[in-house]
Design a protein around this motif. Structure first.
Motif, short mmCIF file in Angstrom:
data_model
loop_
_atom_site.label_atom_id
_atom_site.label_comp_id
_atom_site.label_asym_id
_atom_site.label_seq_id
_atom_site.Cartn_x
_atom_site.Cartn_y
_atom_site.Cartn_z
N HIS A 1 0.85 -1.19 0.00
CA HIS A 1 0.00 0.00 0.00
C HIS A 1 0.88 1.23 0.00
O HIS A 1 1.69 1.41 0.92
CB HIS A 1 -0.90 0.00 1.23
CG HIS A 1 -1.78 -1.21 1.30
ND1 HIS A 1 -3.05 -1.24 0.79
CD2 HIS A 1 -1.56 -2.45 1.80
CE1 HIS A 1 -3.58 -2.45 0.98
NE2 HIS A 1 -2.69 -3.20 1.59
N VAL A 2 0.75 2.06 -1.02
CA VAL A 2 1.59 3.26 -1.13
C VAL A 2 0.75 4.47 -1.52
O VAL A 2 -0.40 4.34 -1.96
CB VAL A 2 2.69 3.09 -2.21
CG1 VAL A 2 3.65 1.98 -1.85
CG2 VAL A 2 2.07 2.85 -3.58
N LYS A 3 1.34 5.64 -1.36
CA LYS A 3 0.75 6.84 -1.94
C LYS A 3 0.87 6.66 -3.46
O LYS A 3 1.96 6.35 -3.95
CB LYS A 3 1.54 8.05 -1.45
CG LYS A 3 0.86 9.35 -1.67
CD LYS A 3 1.41 10.40 -0.73
CE LYS A 3 2.71 10.98 -1.26
NZ LYS A 3 3.15 12.14 -0.47
N PRO A 4 -0.21 6.85 -4.22
CA PRO A 4 -0.17 6.51 -5.65
C PRO A 4 1.03 7.08 -6.40
O PRO A 4 1.68 6.37 -7.17
CB PRO A 4 -1.49 7.08 -6.17
CG PRO A 4 -2.42 6.96 -5.01
CD PRO A 4 -1.57 7.23 -3.79
N THR A 5 1.38 8.35 -6.15
CA THR A 5 2.49 8.92 -6.92
C THR A 5 3.85 8.37 -6.49
O THR A 5 4.84 8.61 -7.16
CB THR A 5 2.50 10.46 -6.81
OG1 THR A 5 2.46 10.84 -5.44
CG2 THR A 5 1.30 11.06 -7.54
N TRP B 1 -5.91 0.32 -7.77
CA TRP B 1 -6.31 1.50 -6.98
C TRP B 1 -5.56 2.76 -7.42
O TRP B 1 -5.10 3.55 -6.60
CB TRP B 1 -6.08 1.25 -5.49
CG TRP B 1 -6.85 0.11 -4.90
CD1 TRP B 1 -7.84 -0.62 -5.49
CD2 TRP B 1 -6.71 -0.43 -3.58
NE1 TRP B 1 -8.30 -1.58 -4.64
CE2 TRP B 1 -7.63 -1.49 -3.46
CE3 TRP B 1 -5.88 -0.14 -2.49
CZ2 TRP B 1 -7.76 -2.26 -2.31
CZ3 TRP B 1 -6.01 -0.90 -1.33
CH2 TRP B 1 -6.93 -1.94 -1.24
N ALA C 1 7.97 4.24 2.19
CA ALA C 1 6.95 4.68 3.15
C ALA C 1 5.69 3.83 3.05
O ALA C 1 4.77 3.98 3.85
CB ALA C 1 6.62 6.15 2.91
N GLY C 2 5.63 2.96 2.03
CA GLY C 2 4.45 2.10 1.86
C GLY C 2 4.46 0.96 2.87
O GLY C 2 5.40 0.77 3.63
N VAL C 3 3.36 0.22 2.87
CA VAL C 3 3.20 -0.88 3.82
C VAL C 3 3.06 -2.18 3.04
O VAL C 3 2.16 -2.32 2.22
CB VAL C 3 1.94 -0.66 4.68
CG1 VAL C 3 1.79 -1.78 5.70
CG2 VAL C 3 2.00 0.69 5.38
#
Lengths: 484, 387
Positions: free
Chosen positions: B293-297, B317, B339-341
């Protein structure tokens, strides 16, 4: 005298007021601490104005760290804390006690980050609901939850109460649009949950915090999901001579596969009040639905055509769809003026129960019968698409016994909502107002586990005392907390 | 409530419990609580799980099954936890409705058998491509009934769409993977199935270009309900009323006219998104699979880092979810995620599923304390979440 009891304040805390204020002043900027009784009086109530009690002191921090400092001091000195947004709660969610310190979020007013590529905004939680959408307008985005107090209410309060609004039929309520929080626990510890990207967490603590009514923490920053503005929106007005037929129309629209952004309902009592106040030009009938759809011109026309076909089968006394901005405003005018119009008729209690949509006609009929039994008039204006009712019980605060009768009538209505498969509160929260009715919706174990969760976050039971849980049910927990 | 002698308290070897009712389940869990006997809880058994603690007793909710109520005019479905998901999907489809969060069928990716159940879906908050637009399973969950680790039967939420009465434990249960309680009944919001759908396909694009396309499309009011990328092709799904879909297709095509666009029509579009939902493109291989799971950019940079580790990756997503198939070590995958999970979904052959990602200390402390509150003896799926 009103009927909801508050626990007796702790005289030993009140006696320590000088030390408590001194500790706060020693650690915080002088202008964040208010202790003059003339000034603390401004925080004696929220929008449930029948209940008032000035707090010991008020703290209005500008940063998360200042909130944490105030919380730590209150925690160490065992002083209850009342979290407060803008004080627009209709449920007494921000009612102080005489031995408490109010910590208000209204000076946490920074917009921290707008990221349209990732579709979120990060704000300090003292910003108002409406200002978030205003901030996003140049970018073509908006923040969806729109409680009717949105001009004044803060994001902190919205998160505390999991606020809804007229448009949540399509866009959901606060919890569906909240991606992350920065919050301060009762000890003053700062914790962050979630963030711009949903998913991947262990337990969904964010879902637990949203709607916890200030029982667990004070949220100081929030990451909110933002949506692109629709191309256009257009309401239509449908009048019926029969409340049940209006209810049937709602169910048929939803069954047809359309999800309008809003389906609002007004009954005849409300319509008459609105007509004499706002002159909105509503038809003189038993029930009016305002249905709003969104999209491009062609999409809107398509949806209006479909809803017209559905409504026509039910012989409405009037079907009017807006053709332009002026007509749209005219259709919404009466609905938006409804609460003000009711206020002109006298004092009122605004209820907030939700019922399954199929039970709307029955519930409305029963409320009408009970209105006669109690001798108090009721107006109904509510979000019909999701069954969230707002019966307004009219009474005269100057007539002895009237408020008590109105409260008893309100309690009966909320129990009715639970009996037909609904709940006590759809969007206003429990606060003190519905605290003692919780036993009609929840069995002892259902409430016990919620109070055990409070034990985890707030072992001293200092946060927002005497709200949400009936005092008798919370007594053993509070007694244990007092020993800690 | 009677229970088999061998069920829990006195059983020398692991037994399988299959309670028929909530009351029976409650009695069984109360006994296991009293004797601190660990339970490994299964719905349909379609997902890969971490190995249970030794001698855990198997417990399946599959017999606590059946639809309690379905009101199409209220968009509300209530069913018991063991109800097979396909039974629910058929029931809703007959009324033109569906679970809008599009739960994935893990059997495809994991090569597992069994029947996905409603309870398993909620316990794991299983949400597919449409999460982007419609929200996750947790956003459609209206209420729950469950048995906690002491055997108490607890209800929370209800059957109505707006309900702020008391704390929201339904969200807490959703995604807790059975570690707080065993679900017995769930109420879900159903939504109308879109009348029509089409997909815009962009072939030969880089991950950077794909995320750029997603961000541009998701900034429009055209309610893009799927934005995925794999093997050089990006897809955007548009759904709605028939006229709406045609209009949205034209507007999006005009907006993204710098790219070559191919239109995937109705039937093919449905199949495409079913396959993307089930991550069919990574089925059948013997690589480990992760969700990141990450911030899209941030997704393109994470894909580059993953590429250095070998293996393959795809996006869902709008870039917010990376599927990674590769046998790099867990620590390396987590480092690449930045920073993603990174959450493990399928282990490499012959290995155990790595633990869930660690959390910040403050959050971990609250999480552990809540677990102890719901399950003081630590008997519910111990070890599942790596705690």
């Amino acid at each position: 005298m009103s009927t909801i009891a508050m626990p007796a304040p702790d005289a030993t805390i009140i006696a320590r007021k000088p030390q408590i204020v001194a500790a706060l002043l020693a650690a915080l900027p002088a202008d964040t601490v208010i202790s003059d009784p003339e000034e603390t009086r401004a925080y004696e109530c929220d929008a449930l104005t029948a209940y008032r009690c000035p707090p010991l002191a008020v703290v209005l921090p500008r940063t998360t760290d200042e909130v944490a400092t105030a919380m730590r001091i209150c925690h160490d000195m065992k002083v209850p804390v009342i979290p407060r947004g803008a004080g627009t709660s209709l449920a007494g969610g921000a009612l102080p006690t005489a031995d408490s310190v109010v910590i208000g979020t209204m000076r946490l007013r920074e917009f921290l980050e707008i990221d349209t590529a990732n579709r979120f905004i990060r704000v300090q939680t003292g910003v108002t609901n409406l200002s978030v959408s205003a901030e996003l307008e140049p970018e073509g985005f908006f923040y969806a939850p729109d409680p009717s107090s949105q001009l004044a209410c803060t994001i902190a309060g919205n998160i505390g109460m999991n606020s809804g609004g007229a448009h949540c039929l399509k866009y959901g309520v606060t919890t569906n649009n909240l991606l992350g929080v920065r919050m301060v626990l009762a000890t003053g510890e700062i914790v962050e949950l979630g963030g711009p990207h949903p998913g991947g967490t262990d337990l969904d603590l964010l879902g637990l915090i949203c709607g916890s009514e200030g029982q667990l923490a004070i949220v100081t920053e929030a990451t909110l999901r933002i949506l692109p503005r629709p191309e256009g929106a257009r309401p239509m007005l449908i009048g019926f001579d029969d409340a049940e037929v209006a209810g049937e129309c709602v169910a048929r629209i939803i069954r047809s596969g359309l999800i309008p952004v809003a389906i609002e309902y007004m009954d005849d009592v409300c319509l008459r009040a609105v007509e004499s106040f706002a002159k909105a030009g509503y038809p003189d009938c038993t029930a009016v639905l305002i249905v709003e759809v969104e999209g491009s011109e062609a999409e809107i026309a398509d949806q209006i055509e479909r809803i017209h076909a559905i409504a026509s089968e039910l012989n409405p006394v009037e079907f009017r769809s807006s053709r332009n901005e002026a007509e749209s405003l005219a259709i919404w005018k009466g609905r938006k003026a409804a609460f003000g119009a009711m206020g002109r008729l006298g004092d009122y209690l605004c209820l907030d129960g939700t019922v399954p949509v199929s039970k709307l006609p029955y519930t409305l009929r029963r409320i009408g019968e009970m209105s006669k039994e109690y001798g108090l008039e009721v107006a109904n204006v509510f979000h019909a698409g999701d069954g969230n009712m707002h019966p307004l019980i009219l009474f005269d605060a100057n007539r002895p016994g009237d408020l008590e009768r109105a409260e008893a009538f309100g309690a009966e209505i909320l129990k009715l909502c639970v009996d037909v498969g609904g709940c006590l509160t759809g969007e206003h929260g429990v606060g003190i107002e519905k605290r003692d009715l919780m036993t009609s919706q929840y069995a002892p174990d259902d409430m016990a586990i919620q109070m055990e969760i409070k034990d985890v976050f707030d072992p001293g039971w200092l946060l927002n005392p005497a709200k949400v849980f009936p005092l008798a049910a919370s007594e053993p927990y509070r007694a244990r907390a007092a020993q800690r | 409530m009677a229970m088999p002698e061998s069920a829990c308290a006195s059983a020398p070897t692991p037994a399988t419990l299959a309670p028929q009712t909530e009351a029976e389940l409650s009695a069984q869990v109360a006994q296991c609580h009293a004797s601190a006997r660990a339970l490994e809880i299964a719905g349909g058994g379609t997902r890969t799980r971490r190995a249970a603690v030794p001698a855990a007793t198997q417990l399946t909710t599959s017999a606590i099954s059946g639809v309690v109520a379905y009101e199409p005019g209220e968009l509300t479905l209530i069913a018991r936890a063991g109800t097979p998901l396909d039974q629910i999907e058929q029931l809703l489809a007959a009324q033109g409705q569906a679970l809008a969060f599009e739960p994935m069928d893990h059997r495809v990716l994991l090569g597992s058998n069994g029947t996905p159940t409603l309870g398993g879906m909620v316990a794991a908050n299983i949400s597919g491509p449409r999460r982007l637009q419609a929200g996750a399973c947790r956003d459609h969950l209206l209420g729950v009934r469950f048995v906690d680790g002491r055997g108490r039967v607890i209800k929370n939420g209800g059957r109505v769409m707006k309900n702020v009465t008391g704390m929201d434990l339904a969200k807490l249960m959703c995604g807790a993977n059975g570690t707080l309680g065993i679900l017995t009944e769930v109420a879900l919001k159903a939504l109308p199935m879109a009348e029509s759908q089409q997909t815009l396909a962009f072939a030969g694009v880089t991950p950077d270009a794909a995320v750029g396309i997603f961000s541009a499309a998701l900034a429009t009011p055209f309610e893009v309900s799927g934005a995925a990328f794999h093997d050089g092709t990006a897809w955007l799904r548009i759904e709605g009323l028939t006229r709406q879909v045609a209009y949205r297709r034209e507007r999006l095509s005009a907006l993204l006219r710098d790219h070559a666009i191919e239109i995937v029509d109705e039937t093919a579009s449905r199949q495409l998104w079913r396959d993307l939902r089930d991550v069919r493109h990574f089925a059948g291989s013997d690589a480990a699979v992760w969700r990141i799971h990450v911030k899209p950019t941030d997704a393109p940079a994470v894909l580059k880092a993953l590429d250095m580790l070998g293996g393959q990756a795809s996006l869902d997503w709008g870039g917010g979810l990376i599927w990674y198939a590769g046998n790099a070590a867990a620590a390396a995958v987590r480092q690449a995620a930045g920073a993603g999970v990174a959450v493990p979904v399928r282990p490499a052959p012959g290995t155990d599923l790595p633990p869930h990602p660690p959390q910040a200390p403050g959050v971990a402390a609250l999480t552990a304390a809540i677990r102890r509150t719901f399950d003081p003896a630590g008997i519910l799926n111990p070890g599942q979440m790596g705690s």
